[in-house]
Design a protein around this motif. Structure first.
Motif, PDB file in Angstrom:
ATOM      1  N   GLN A 220      49.724 -10.669 -50.743  1.00  7.09           N
ATOM      2  CA  GLN A 220      49.239  -9.817 -49.653  1.00  7.09           C
ATOM      3  C   GLN A 220      49.836  -8.418 -49.765  1.00  7.09           C
ATOM      4  N   ALA A 221      51.118  -8.398 -50.162  1.00  8.20           N
ATOM      5  CA  ALA A 221      51.800  -7.108 -50.295  1.00  8.20           C
ATOM      6  C   ALA A 221      51.099  -6.242 -51.337  1.00  8.20           C
ATOM      7  N   GLU A 222      50.561  -6.894 -52.377  1.00  7.83           N
ATOM      8  CA  GLU A 222      49.822  -6.164 -53.425  1.00  7.83           C
ATOM      9  C   GLU A 222      48.663  -5.388 -52.800  1.00  7.83           C
ATOM     10  N   GLN A 224      48.399  -4.345 -49.767  1.00  6.74           N
ATOM     11  CA  GLN A 224      48.941  -3.220 -49.001  1.00  6.74           C
ATOM     12  C   GLN A 224      49.217  -2.046 -49.941  1.00  6.74           C
ATOM     13  N   VAL A 225      49.892  -2.371 -51.055  1.00  8.52           N
ATOM     14  CA  VAL A 225      50.246  -1.336 -52.027  1.00  8.52           C
ATOM     15  C   VAL A 225      48.973  -0.688 -52.568  1.00  8.52           C
ATOM     16  N   ARG A 227      46.038  -0.513 -51.224  1.00  7.91           N
ATOM     17  CA  ARG A 227      45.379   0.315 -50.198  1.00  7.91           C
ATOM     18  C   ARG A 227      46.013   1.688 -50.162  1.00  7.91           C
ATOM     19  N   GLY A 228      47.320   1.703 -50.273  1.00  9.25           N
ATOM     20  CA  GLY A 228      48.051   2.971 -50.252  1.00  9.25           C
ATOM     21  C   GLY A 228      47.660   3.866 -51.420  1.00  9.25           C
TER      22      GLY A 228
END
Ligand SMILES: [Zn+2]
Length: 251
Positions: A220-222, A224-225, A227-228
Motif C-alpha cells: 500500500q505504501a508503494e 502512496q509513494v 501517487r506522490g
C-alpha cells in the motif's frame, strides 16, 4: 659396636643424601631451537637464520653448541643462545646438541634435536606450496562474490506499485527502496537473516522476514509513494515530446 653401627647408618644416610642431591643436580641441559628468519616447515625442514637456546641449573657457567660432532660455538654467560645460518652448513640431515658446564664441575648433555637443512629455493617452494592453495581459495571466493550477482542479473523487475505478491517462502521489505518482495528459493539462508537481492532496486542485503501484514502495508505504501510521483512523469514526457517536436520543426 653400637657406635660402629651408628657410623654405618650415618654413612649410608649421608651417601643417600649425596646421591639424591647429585641426581637432583644432574638435571639435563634443555635445548630448544627457534627461527629468527627464514623457513621452518613441516617434516623438520629448515632454512634461514635460527637460534639454539640452552638452559639448565643456576650453576651453569658455560655451554658449547654442536651441529653433528662439530662445535659451532660456546657461550659463557646467560642467556645461553647461539645464532646460526643454515646456509653455512651442508644441506641434509643434521643433529643439534649442547654440553653445559656448571660451577661445581659438572658436565651436562642436552637431548638432540634433529632437523634437515634445505636450500633457500626449496624452502620458498615449500612455503609457496602452502600459501598458493590458500591464495587460490581466496581468489575463488572473491571471484564468486563478484560473479554471482552478475549471473543472477542486474535487471530489475518493473512491477506496478501496490500489486499484491505471493509470499510463499515469506518475504521482506527492502531496506534500500522500501518495496516488499518475496524470498527466493535460492537465497543464502543464515541463522536469522537471508542474503537476498531486491528485484526492484537490484541491491543485495541481509534481510529478515516480516509478517504478511507488514508486507501488505508496504504494498500500500508503494501506491502512496507512486501517487506522490505521479505529476512528475507526465511533465517529463511533455518535455520529451516538446524536444521531439522541435527536432521535426527544425527538419
Ligand atoms: Zn529494493
Amino acid at each position: 659396636m653400637k657406635k660402629i653401627k651408628f657410623g654405618l647408618l650415618l654413612a649410608l644416610f649421608l651417601s643417600l643424601v649425596f646421591v639424591s642431591a647429585a641426581l637432583a643436580q644432574g638435571e639435563t641441559l634443555n635445548l630448544s631451537l627457534s627461527r629468527d628468519f627464514g623457513y621452518g616447515g613441516f617434516g623438520g625442514d629448515i632454512q634461514g637464520t635460527f637460534s639454539l637456546h640452552a638452559s639448565g641449573p643456576s650453576t651453569l657457567t658455560r655451554v658449547e653448541f654442536f651441529i653433528d660432532k662439530t662445535k659451532i660455538g660456546e657461550v659463557d654467560k646467560a642467556p645461553f643462545n647461539l645464532q646460526f645460518v643454515t646456509d653455512n652448513y651442508p644441506l641434509g640431515a643434521h643433529s643439534f646438541s649442547a654440553v653445559g658446564y656448571t660451577s661445581d664441575g659438572e658436565e651436562l648433555s642436552s637431548p638432540k634435536i634433529d632437523r634437515t637443512f634445505v636450500s633457500a629455493s626449496a624452502g620458498t617452494q615449500a612455503g609457496l606450496g602452502f600459501v598458493i592453495p590458500i591464495l587460490v581459495i581466496v581468489f575463488a571466493v572473491v571471484i564468486l562474490a563478484a560473479v554471482v550477482p552478475l549471473l543472477s542479473g542486474r535487471k530489475t523487475v518493473n512491477l506496478a506499485p501496490g500489486t499484491p505478491r505471493q509470499y510463499i517462502l515469506g518475504g521482506t521489505v527492502c531496506p534500500k527502496c522500501g518495496r516488499p518482495f518475496a524470498f527466493s528459493i535460492f537465497s543464502l539462508r543464515l541463522v536469522v537473516a537471508r542474503l537476498e537481492r531486491c528485484p526492484y532496486c537490484g541491491r543485495w542485503g541481509f534481510v529478515r522476514g516480516v509478517s504478511l501484514g507488514e508486507l501488505r502495508a508496504a504494498e500500500q505504501a508503494e501506491v502512496q509513494v507512486a501517487r506522490g510521483q505521479v505529476p512528475e512523469t507526465p511533465a517529463e514526457e511533455k518535455l520529451k515530446k516538446e524536444l521531439d517536436d522541435s527536432k521535426y520543426r527544425d527538419a
